[in-house]
Structure formats: structure tokens, C-alpha cells
Design a protein around this motif. Structure first.
Motif, PDB file in Angstrom:
ATOM      1  N   ASP A  77      -4.297  21.092   6.989  1.00 25.26           N
ATOM      2  CA  ASP A  77      -4.173  22.603   7.246  1.00 25.26           C
ATOM      3  C   ASP A  77      -4.041  22.802   8.695  1.00 25.26           C
ATOM      4  OD1 ASP A  77      -4.313  25.478   6.878  1.00 25.26           O
ATOM      5  OD2 ASP A  77      -6.716  25.465   6.779  1.00 25.26           O
ATOM      6  N   GLU A  78      -2.970  23.685   8.929  1.00 27.22           N
ATOM      7  CA  GLU A  78      -2.499  24.408  10.464  1.00 27.22           C
ATOM      8  C   GLU A  78      -2.778  25.692  10.423  1.00 27.22           C
ATOM      9  OE1 GLU A  78      -0.222  26.487  10.199  1.00 27.22           O
ATOM     10  OE2 GLU A  78       1.698  25.521   9.767  1.00 27.22           O
ATOM     11  N   ALA A  79      -3.191  26.384   9.130  1.00 27.46           N
ATOM     12  CA  ALA A  79      -3.616  27.655   9.226  1.00 27.46           C
ATOM     13  C   ALA A  79      -2.607  28.617  10.041  1.00 27.46           C
ATOM     14  CB  ALA A  79      -4.962  28.030   9.820  1.00 27.46           C
ATOM     15  N   CYS A  80      -1.474  28.381  10.436  1.00 30.64           N
ATOM     16  CA  CYS A  80      -0.443  28.980  11.374  1.00 30.64           C
ATOM     17  C   CYS A  80      -1.269  29.370  12.687  1.00 30.64           C
ATOM     18  CB  CYS A  80      -0.038  30.433  10.654  1.00 30.64           C
ATOM     19  SG  CYS A  80       1.299  29.955   9.312  1.00 30.64           S
ATOM     20  N   ASP A  81      -1.855  28.260  13.043  1.00 31.46           N
ATOM     21  CA  ASP A  81      -2.604  28.451  14.481  1.00 31.46           C
ATOM     22  C   ASP A  81      -1.999  27.018  15.255  1.00 31.46           C
ATOM     23  OD1 ASP A  81      -4.807  29.422  16.317  1.00 31.46           O
ATOM     24  OD2 ASP A  81      -5.087  27.296  16.128  1.00 31.46           O
ATOM     25  N   PRO A  82      -1.517  27.213  16.592  1.00 29.63           N
ATOM     26  CA  PRO A  82      -0.993  26.134  17.278  1.00 29.63           C
ATOM     27  C   PRO A  82      -1.996  25.020  17.467  1.00 29.63           C
ATOM     28  CG  PRO A  82      -1.029  28.045  18.752  1.00 29.63           C
ATOM     29  CD  PRO A  82      -1.332  28.518  17.151  1.00 29.63           C
ATOM     30  N   GLY A 123       0.662  -1.164  -0.085  1.00 25.48           N
ATOM     31  CA  GLY A 123      -0.033   0.138  -0.050  1.00 25.48           C
ATOM     32  C   GLY A 123       0.871   1.241   0.070  1.00 25.48           C
ATOM     33  N   PRO A 124       0.314   2.520  -0.140  1.00 26.80           N
ATOM     34  CA  PRO A 124       0.841   3.624  -0.218  1.00 26.80           C
ATOM     35  C   PRO A 124       1.560   3.835   0.945  1.00 26.80           C
ATOM     36  CG  PRO A 124      -1.301   4.288   0.112  1.00 26.80           C
ATOM     37  CD  PRO A 124      -1.240   2.582  -0.040  1.00 26.80           C
ATOM     38  N   ILE A 125       2.656   4.694   0.889  1.00 26.39           N
ATOM     39  CA  ILE A 125       3.885   5.390   2.128  1.00 26.39           C
ATOM     40  C   ILE A 125       3.235   6.541   2.430  1.00 26.39           C
ATOM     41  CG2 ILE A 125       6.040   5.957   2.713  1.00 26.39           C
ATOM     42  CD1 ILE A 125       7.012   3.803   1.147  1.00 26.39           C
ATOM     43  N   LYS A 126       2.519   7.009   3.522  1.00 27.53           N
ATOM     44  CA  LYS A 126       1.878   8.243   3.728  1.00 27.53           C
ATOM     45  C   LYS A 126       2.677   9.160   4.312  1.00 27.53           C
ATOM     46  CE  LYS A 126      -2.825   6.141   3.904  1.00 27.53           C
ATOM     47  NZ  LYS A 126      -4.098   6.095   4.583  1.00 27.53           N
ATOM     48  N   VAL A 127       2.771  10.496   3.611  1.00 29.23           N
ATOM     49  CA  VAL A 127       3.676  11.473   3.919  1.00 29.23           C
ATOM     50  C   VAL A 127       2.909  12.493   4.555  1.00 29.23           C
ATOM     51  CG1 VAL A 127       5.532  12.855   3.078  1.00 29.23           C
ATOM     52  CG2 VAL A 127       5.450  10.708   2.150  1.00 29.23           C
ATOM     53  N   ALA A 128       3.302  12.791   5.703  1.00 25.13           N
ATOM     54  CA  ALA A 128       2.198  14.081   6.358  1.00 25.13           C
ATOM     55  C   ALA A 128       2.867  15.333   5.898  1.00 25.13           C
ATOM     56  CB  ALA A 128       2.300  13.995   7.904  1.00 25.13           C
ATOM     57  N   ALA A 129       2.002  16.335   5.731  1.00 21.56           N
ATOM     58  CA  ALA A 129       2.398  17.724   5.348  1.00 21.56           C
ATOM     59  C   ALA A 129       1.524  18.596   6.029  1.00 21.56           C
ATOM     60  CB  ALA A 129       2.481  17.998   4.073  1.00 21.56           C
ATOM     61  N   VAL A 130       1.814  19.082   7.437  1.00 19.86           N
ATOM     62  CA  VAL A 130       0.973  20.226   8.271  1.00 19.86           C
ATOM     63  C   VAL A 130       1.775  21.535   7.727  1.00 19.86           C
ATOM     64  CG1 VAL A 130       0.540  20.563  10.664  1.00 19.86           C
ATOM     65  CG2 VAL A 130       0.842  18.412  10.129  1.00 19.86           C
ATOM     66  N   ILE A 131       0.691  22.104   7.030  1.00 25.45           N
ATOM     67  CA  ILE A 131       1.090  23.162   6.375  1.00 25.45           C
ATOM     68  C   ILE A 131      -0.234  24.363   6.287  1.00 25.45           C
ATOM     69  CG2 ILE A 131       3.282  22.569   4.917  1.00 25.45           C
ATOM     70  CD1 ILE A 131       1.183  22.321   2.757  1.00 25.45           C
ATOM     71  N   PRO A 132       0.057  25.873   6.123  1.00 24.97           N
ATOM     72  CA  PRO A 132      -0.998  26.410   6.208  1.00 24.97           C
ATOM     73  C   PRO A 132      -1.676  26.502   4.744  1.00 24.97           C
ATOM     74  CG  PRO A 132       0.983  27.781   6.008  1.00 24.97           C
ATOM     75  CD  PRO A 132       1.388  26.406   6.104  1.00 24.97           C
ATOM     76  N   LEU A 133      -3.093  26.006   4.598  1.00 24.21           N
ATOM     77  CA  LEU A 133      -3.638  26.058   3.621  1.00 24.21           C
ATOM     78  C   LEU A 133      -4.839  26.940   3.713  1.00 24.21           C
ATOM     79  CD1 LEU A 133      -3.617  22.176   3.185  1.00 24.21           C
ATOM     80  CD2 LEU A 133      -2.022  23.813   2.121  1.00 24.21           C
ATOM     81  N   SER A 134      -5.054  27.380   4.817  1.00 27.57           N
ATOM     82  CA  SER A 134      -6.139  28.794   5.012  1.00 27.57           C
ATOM     83  C   SER A 134      -5.361  29.768   5.928  1.00 27.57           C
ATOM     84  CB  SER A 134      -7.339  28.292   5.412  1.00 27.57           C
ATOM     85  OG  SER A 134      -6.990  27.820   6.802  1.00 27.57           O
ATOM     86  N   GLY A 135      -6.105  31.037   5.850  1.00 26.17           N
ATOM     87  CA  GLY A 135      -5.463  31.965   6.706  1.00 26.17           C
ATOM     88  C   GLY A 135      -4.588  32.818   5.733  1.00 26.17           C
ATOM     89  N   SER A 136      -3.804  33.858   6.363  1.00 26.05           N
ATOM     90  CA  SER A 136      -3.088  34.849   5.637  1.00 26.05           C
ATOM     91  C   SER A 136      -1.724  34.077   4.825  1.00 26.05           C
ATOM     92  CB  SER A 136      -2.713  36.022   6.542  1.00 26.05           C
ATOM     93  OG  SER A 136      -1.733  35.524   7.582  1.00 26.05           O
ATOM     94  N   SER A 137      -1.317  32.959   5.512  1.00 27.88           N
ATOM     95  CA  SER A 137      -0.141  32.357   4.974  1.00 27.88           C
ATOM     96  C   SER A 137      -0.482  31.267   3.990  1.00 27.88           C
ATOM     97  CB  SER A 137       0.772  31.777   6.367  1.00 27.88           C
ATOM     98  OG  SER A 137       1.042  33.038   6.965  1.00 27.88           O
ATOM     99  N   ALA A 138      -1.658  31.204   3.800  1.00 25.17           N
ATOM    100  CA  ALA A 138      -2.124  30.135   2.855  1.00 25.17           C
ATOM    101  C   ALA A 138      -1.259  30.393   1.446  1.00 25.17           C
ATOM    102  CB  ALA A 138      -3.666  30.238   2.450  1.00 25.17           C
ATOM    103  N   PRO A 139      -1.048  31.403   0.723  1.00 20.45           N
ATOM    104  CA  PRO A 139      -0.364  31.403  -0.492  1.00 20.45           C
ATOM    105  C   PRO A 139       1.181  30.677  -0.422  1.00 20.45           C
ATOM    106  CG  PRO A 139      -1.231  33.603  -0.070  1.00 20.45           C
ATOM    107  CD  PRO A 139      -1.489  32.739   1.102  1.00 20.45           C
ATOM    108  N   THR A 140       1.645  30.825   0.751  1.00 18.45           N
ATOM    109  CA  THR A 140       2.883  30.277   0.997  1.00 18.45           C
ATOM    110  C   THR A 140       2.719  28.687   0.992  1.00 18.45           C
ATOM    111  OG1 THR A 140       3.950  32.061   1.979  1.00 18.45           O
ATOM    112  CG2 THR A 140       5.046  29.965   2.269  1.00 18.45           C
TER     113      THR A 140
END
Length: 388
Positions: free
Chosen positions: A88-93, A39-56
């Protein structure tokens, strides 16, 4: 890199998260447990997908997906396909902790996320408890390094390395006095504190002002008043582009004519837009490599643009490299077991990243931060000084 609440509250969120996962009987799945060999090897990416840093965050996700697709097209890793799990972490802890727990529950065996340091910090104990290696492509607060966790590796220059680059340029550029302004987040405060310490040790540049603002506000007239009163040769803003753009705009409106330099969290086209076109012209920045400043990256940029319909932005190359490094470590380990992959990462010697051959220091950081000085010209950040 971004944190919208005081660090003390952020660290409280860390403790609360650890207690919550313990109370629930631990975190399920993850690199510390026996994983399926198919099966697939799952790679986590906790990054800002919403909020003011979403473009990055979008640049980062695209860079990661590009690497995943290239690796899968060549047969994957250990005969298995990689699967990116972007959360999505939205730059929020608090949201970041929930996103990390979700990624672990989804079966991730390695993490390649981390943009806002304040939001990345609470994910550290979650991934550590699950024995999941973390390759962090952007977040770079010294607080991340100071945790001294065996599963954490940074492939962006640290805050201390950025501060050293800032001071080197200030001295080289003949700056006599500087105002240091941060937004009280882990990342921003770290750079400002280190820069002040380095400046005082060097003795060539006077710290005319060292102060903090509250992120998320729209009126920064108070700090503008303080900067104008201090009359520095240069302002060094160590926060993010949303607030940075507003401060630049309001400073220019107040008649400020000194130099302005920003840290890497403000290197984004949004800063120029928020500051107001001509106000941003000549603004300097301490930054690691961006696609446009990497020699020989033209074909990669063309491939990215063709695939996603727009040019790559900040941290797209570092995120691309994080996935490549993850695949390399799993391949060298011959397993997705967290302990074996961590050992493989520590043994990496000469693996080629965009930033050059990789060999981690004992602290799991880069031996050289790779910071350079950019400047806004004709509405774009371009290379000014490689600080070689």
C-alpha cells in the motif's frame, strides 16, 4: 497518480529515501543480485490500497491477481509460479517509498505498480538501485519519463499525450474558452501545463483561467468564484475524483452551465457520487481504455466479475496487461536478472495488450497514448469520441 504534498517535498522524499538506503548499506535482494532459480517469482505492486484512491487500487490489484492466476494455471514462468506482493502506497510519497523498500526486501524481481505519479516518483530510485524493472500501468506524469531511467516502462499514455487529446477534442467541439484547474500534484500540474502550452500554440481556444487548488480540502468556493468570473465555455479539471466531485458539485450550486471535462484521475464512479448524481451528467473525460470501452472484452469482463464478485473498473485491464508483459519479458530473458529483463522489454515488438500491439519508444513509452473522450450518461462513464 496522486500526490497530496507539493512536488518539491515529494522530490525531497526521493532524495531522503536514497540517502537512507545508502546509509543502511544498500537495498537487499532485488533484480540486481543473484536470485534463486527455484521458488516463486515475486512481483511487486506498489498501489493505493487505502485512502481516497483505494477503489482504483482494488481494481488494479484484482487485474494483476487475475493475470497471475491465469499464468500460474498454465505452468508459471520458467517453471516457477508468480507471486504478487501488493504493498500500500496510499497515494502518499513517504508511504510509497516505504512500500517499495519493503517489496525489494521481500525479494521482488519486477514491479508492476504505479497509480499516483507523485507517489510513484519516489519509488523510482529505489527500484533502480535494486535493478528491478518497472512496468507502470497507470501513473503517467511526464516527470516519470523525464527521469530517463533505463528500468522504467509506461504502458499508459503520458500526460503530454493526454493534453494533446484534450486540445484536439476542445477544438473539434468548438470550445472557445477554457478554465484549467489542477491540484498542484505532479500528475495534475503536468497535464494542465501541457494543455495550456498546446492551446496557446493552437490558437483556437482561449485560456480564460489557469489556477491551482489544494488537494484534500472540502470547500472550493474560492476557485468556483474564479471560474464563474472567468465565464469559460469549459472547465478542464486535471486532478482526482475526490476534489473533482466537490468542485463539480459546488460549481453547479453556483449556477455554472458550461461544459466540464476531467482528466483520467477523475474517471471513477466515486466522482459521480461525490458530485451528486445529476450534477455529473454530461461531464466529459480524457481517458485511456476502460473495460467497457474495449471491443471484444466481454468475456474478460465476465471472468473478472465471476472471480471477484463485481465488475472491473479503471486500470484493471492495464494492470492485468502489466503482469502479462512482466511474464513475457522474464520468459524472453530466460532469467529474472534485472538487466536481462530490461533488455527483453526494450526488444518487445508486437506483444498484444488490450490497447493493441506493443513496441516501446526509445523513451519507454507508448507510441500512441490511446486517449479517448468519455461522457457520463445515466450515472456511468461511456465512450463519446474515440478521437480517431
Amino acid at each position: 497518480m496522486k500526490l497530496r504534498i507539493p512536488r518539491a517535498l515529494g522530490m525531497a522524499a526521493v532524495a531522503a529515501t536514497v540517502l537512507a538506503t545508502t546509509a543502511c548499506g544498500g537495498i537487499l535482494g532485488g533484480g540486481g543480485e543473484k536470485t534463486a532459480d527455484s521458488g516463486p517469482i515475486k512481483v511487486a505492486a506498489v498501489i493505493p490500497l487505502s485512502g481516497s484512491s483505494a477503489p482504483t487500487g482494488a481494481f488494479m490489484k484484482n487485474g494483476m491477481q487475475m493475470a497471475v492466476d491465469e499464468i500460474n494455471a498454465k505452468g508459471g514462468v520458467l517453471g516457477r509460479q508468480l507471486q504478487l506482493d501488493a504493498e500500500d502506497e496510499a497515494c502518499d510519497p513517504t508511504q510509497a517509498a516505504a512500500a517499495a523498500n519493503k517489496a525489494v526486501s521481500n525479494g521482488a524481481v519486477i514491479s508492476v505498480g504505479g497509480y499516483c505519479s507523485g507517489a510513484t516518483l519516489p519509488t523510482l530510485p529505489i527500484f533502480q538501485k535494486a535493478n528491478i524493472p518497472m512496468i507502470i500501468p497507470a501513473a503517467n506524469s511526464q516527470d516519470l519519463v523525464n527521469q530517463k531511467l533505463p528500468n522504467v516502462f509506461l504502458i499508459n499514455g503520458t500526460g503530454a499525450q493526454q493534453s494533446a487529446a484534450a486540445v484536439k477534442f476542445m477544438v473539434k467541439d468548438g470550445v472557445k474558452s477554457v478554465a484549467l484547474v489542477d491540484d498542484n500534484t505532479s500528475y495534475s500540474k503536468d497535464i494542465a501545463t501541457e494543455t495550456k502550452k498546446d492551446l496557446e500554440a493552437d490558437g483556437n481556444v482561449k485560456v480564460a483561467l489557469a489556477t491551482s487548488v489544494t488537494a484534500g480540502e472540502s470547500d472550493y468556493s474560492s476557485v468556483v468564484h474564479d471560474i464563474m468570473g472567468a465565464n469559460p465555455d469549459m472547465l478542464y479539471w486535471t486532478g482526482y475524483y475526490q476534489e473533482g466531485g466537490l468542485i463539480i458539485n459546488q460549481l453547479k450550486a453556483a449556477g455554472y452551465t458550461g461544459k466540464i471535462m476531467v482528466a483520467d484521475g477523475s474517471v471513477d464512479a466515486s466522482l459521480i457520487k461525490i458530485a451528486g448524481g445529476s450534477n455529473a451528467e454530461g461531464v466529459l473525460a480524457t481517458m485511456t481504455q476502460t473495460p467497457d470501452t474495449i471491443k471484444g472484452a466481454e468475456s474478460w469482463i465476465a471472468d473478472y466479475t465471476k472471480k471477484f464478485g463485481s465488475a472491473p473498473g479503471p486500470y484493471s485491464t492495464q494492470s492485468y496487461d502489466a503482469v502479462r508483459l512482466a511474464a513475457e519479458a522474464i520468459t524472453k530473458a530466460g532469467s529474472t536478472d534485472g538487466t536481462k529483463v530490461i533488455a527483453a522489454l526494450e526488444a518487445i515488438d508486437g506483444f498484444e495488450l488490450f490497447s493493441g500491439p506493443l513496441k516501446f519508444t526509445p523513451e519507454h513509452t507508448l507510441s500512441s497514448g490511446g486517449f479517448q473522450i468519455l461522457v457520463v450518461q445515466d450515472g456511468k462513464f461511456v465512450l463519446k469520441d474515440a478521437l480517431s
